[in-house]
Design a protein around this motif. Structure first.
Motif, mmCIF file in Angstrom:
data_model
loop_
_atom_site.group_PDB
_atom_site.id
_atom_site.type_symbol
_atom_site.label_atom_id
_atom_site.label_comp_id
_atom_site.label_asym_id
_atom_site.label_seq_id
_atom_site.Cartn_x
_atom_site.Cartn_y
_atom_site.Cartn_z
ATOM 1 N N ALA A 164 0.856 -1.194 0.000
ATOM 2 C CA ALA A 164 0.000 0.000 0.000
ATOM 3 C C ALA A 164 0.886 1.236 0.000
ATOM 4 N N GLY A 165 0.583 2.145 -0.880
ATOM 5 C CA GLY A 165 1.386 3.348 -0.996
ATOM 6 C C GLY A 165 1.002 4.410 0.008
ATOM 7 N N PRO A 166 1.764 5.482 0.044
ATOM 8 C CA PRO A 166 1.448 6.592 0.937
ATOM 9 C C PRO A 166 0.058 7.135 0.622
ATOM 10 N N GLY A 167 -0.692 7.408 1.666
ATOM 11 C CA GLY A 167 -2.031 7.943 1.486
ATOM 12 C C GLY A 167 -3.105 6.894 1.250
ATOM 13 N N ALA A 168 -2.712 5.623 1.147
ATOM 14 C CA ALA A 168 -3.711 4.566 0.962
ATOM 15 C C ALA A 168 -4.510 4.387 2.253
ATOM 16 N N ALA A 169 -5.731 3.961 2.124
ATOM 17 C CA ALA A 169 -6.571 3.706 3.302
ATOM 18 C C ALA A 169 -5.957 2.591 4.144
ATOM 19 N N THR A 170 -6.105 2.706 5.447
ATOM 20 C CA THR A 170 -5.614 1.693 6.375
ATOM 21 C C THR A 170 -6.772 1.176 7.218
ATOM 22 N N LEU A 171 -6.540 0.023 7.848
ATOM 23 C CA LEU A 171 -7.507 -0.492 8.818
ATOM 24 C C LEU A 171 -7.126 0.009 10.191
ATOM 25 N N LEU A 172 -8.084 0.560 10.894
ATOM 26 C CA LEU A 172 -7.918 0.951 12.290
ATOM 27 C C LEU A 172 -8.438 -0.207 13.127
ATOM 28 N N LEU A 173 -7.556 -0.890 13.826
ATOM 29 C CA LEU A 173 -7.959 -1.996 14.685
ATOM 30 C C LEU A 173 -8.433 -1.400 16.001
ATOM 31 N N ALA A 174 -9.747 -1.402 16.195
ATOM 32 C CA ALA A 174 -10.380 -0.719 17.324
ATOM 33 C C ALA A 174 -10.912 -1.746 18.318
ATOM 34 N N ARG A 175 -10.299 -1.806 19.482
ATOM 35 C CA ARG A 175 -10.746 -2.752 20.514
ATOM 36 C C ARG A 175 -12.137 -2.359 20.996
ATOM 37 N N ALA A 176 -13.010 -3.348 21.066
ATOM 38 C CA ALA A 176 -14.367 -3.110 21.571
ATOM 39 C C ALA A 176 -14.273 -2.545 22.980
ATOM 40 N N ALA A 177 -15.032 -1.493 23.234
ATOM 41 C CA ALA A 177 -14.966 -0.806 24.524
ATOM 42 C C ALA A 177 -16.226 -0.978 25.359
ATOM 43 N N SER A 178 -17.189 -1.745 24.863
ATOM 44 C CA SER A 178 -18.438 -1.947 25.602
ATOM 45 C C SER A 178 -19.055 -3.271 25.156
ATOM 46 N N PRO A 179 -19.974 -3.797 25.950
ATOM 47 C CA PRO A 179 -20.675 -5.021 25.527
ATOM 48 C C PRO A 179 -21.419 -4.828 24.197
ATOM 49 N N GLU A 180 -21.939 -3.628 23.957
ATOM 50 C CA GLU A 180 -22.633 -3.359 22.700
ATOM 51 C C GLU A 180 -21.675 -3.480 21.517
ATOM 52 N N GLN A 181 -20.468 -2.954 21.668
ATOM 53 C CA GLN A 181 -19.476 -3.061 20.597
ATOM 54 C C GLN A 181 -18.986 -4.496 20.445
ATOM 55 N N GLU A 182 -18.814 -5.189 21.554
ATOM 56 C CA GLU A 182 -18.359 -6.583 21.501
ATOM 57 C C GLU A 182 -19.300 -7.443 20.671
ATOM 58 N N ALA A 183 -20.585 -7.125 20.696
ATOM 59 C CA ALA A 183 -21.572 -7.903 19.945
ATOM 60 C C ALA A 183 -21.330 -7.854 18.433
ATOM 61 N N PHE A 184 -20.600 -6.852 17.960
ATOM 62 C CA PHE A 184 -20.352 -6.710 16.523
ATOM 63 C C PHE A 184 -19.016 -7.290 16.071
ATOM 64 N N ILE A 185 -18.211 -7.789 16.989
ATOM 65 C CA ILE A 185 -16.943 -8.393 16.596
ATOM 66 C C ILE A 185 -17.248 -9.583 15.693
#
Length: 144
Positions: A51-72
């Motif tokens: 991936a070159g400069p400026g290409a989109a990246t994935l932000l690995l975002a740790r679930a911070a609540s039970p609601e977010q955990e449900a979407f893992i």
């Protein structure tokens, strides 16, 4: 003014297991891993190899609540969520299989290109795709 995607957030259970999987299995590059003490979280970015400069990246975002955990593992409601484009499908398909990547749909040829569907470590669905010369993915691509 041109616009582009900068980051796509992917909800993960644990930063370190996600970094290990993305860098070890998919061969992604770790772009950033910075602790943010004011929010008690990390800013973790990974990018596909080459991936070159400026290409989109994935932000690995740790679930911070039970609601977010449900979407893992189900960020797109069972549909293909992300599309990993390659310039050599057969090379990358073979390499990923050798690394233990689980493909849930075998390679198929379509007017838009060659594609196979795989799961990431949490169960999100991805397309590995080599686009035909038109570079267009039709609306019928990768339906579950």
């Amino acid at each position: 003014m041109p616009l582009s995607l900068a980051h796509i957030a992917l909800i993960v259970r644990d930063y370190d297991e996600a970094i290990a999987w993305f860098t070890g299995v998919l061969g992604f590059t770790l772009v950033a891993d910075e602790y943010q003490p004011e929010q008690d979280k990390r800013w973790v970015l990974v990018a596909p190899p080459g991936a070159g400069p400026g290409a989109a990246t994935l932000l690995l975002a740790r679930a911070a609540s039970p609601e977010q955990e449900a979407f893992i593992g189900n960020q797109a409601g069972g549909r293909v969520f992300l599309f990993l484009k390659t310039d050599d499908f057969d090379r990358d398909y073979a390499a990923y299989r050798a690394r233990g990547l689980r493909f849930v749909r075998p390679p198929a040829e379509h007017p838009y290109g060659k594609v196979a569907v795989f799961e990431d470590l949490y169960g999100n669905l991805w397309d590995l795709v080599e686009l035909a010369s038109t570079g267009c993915v039709s609306a019928s691509a990768s339906r579950p």
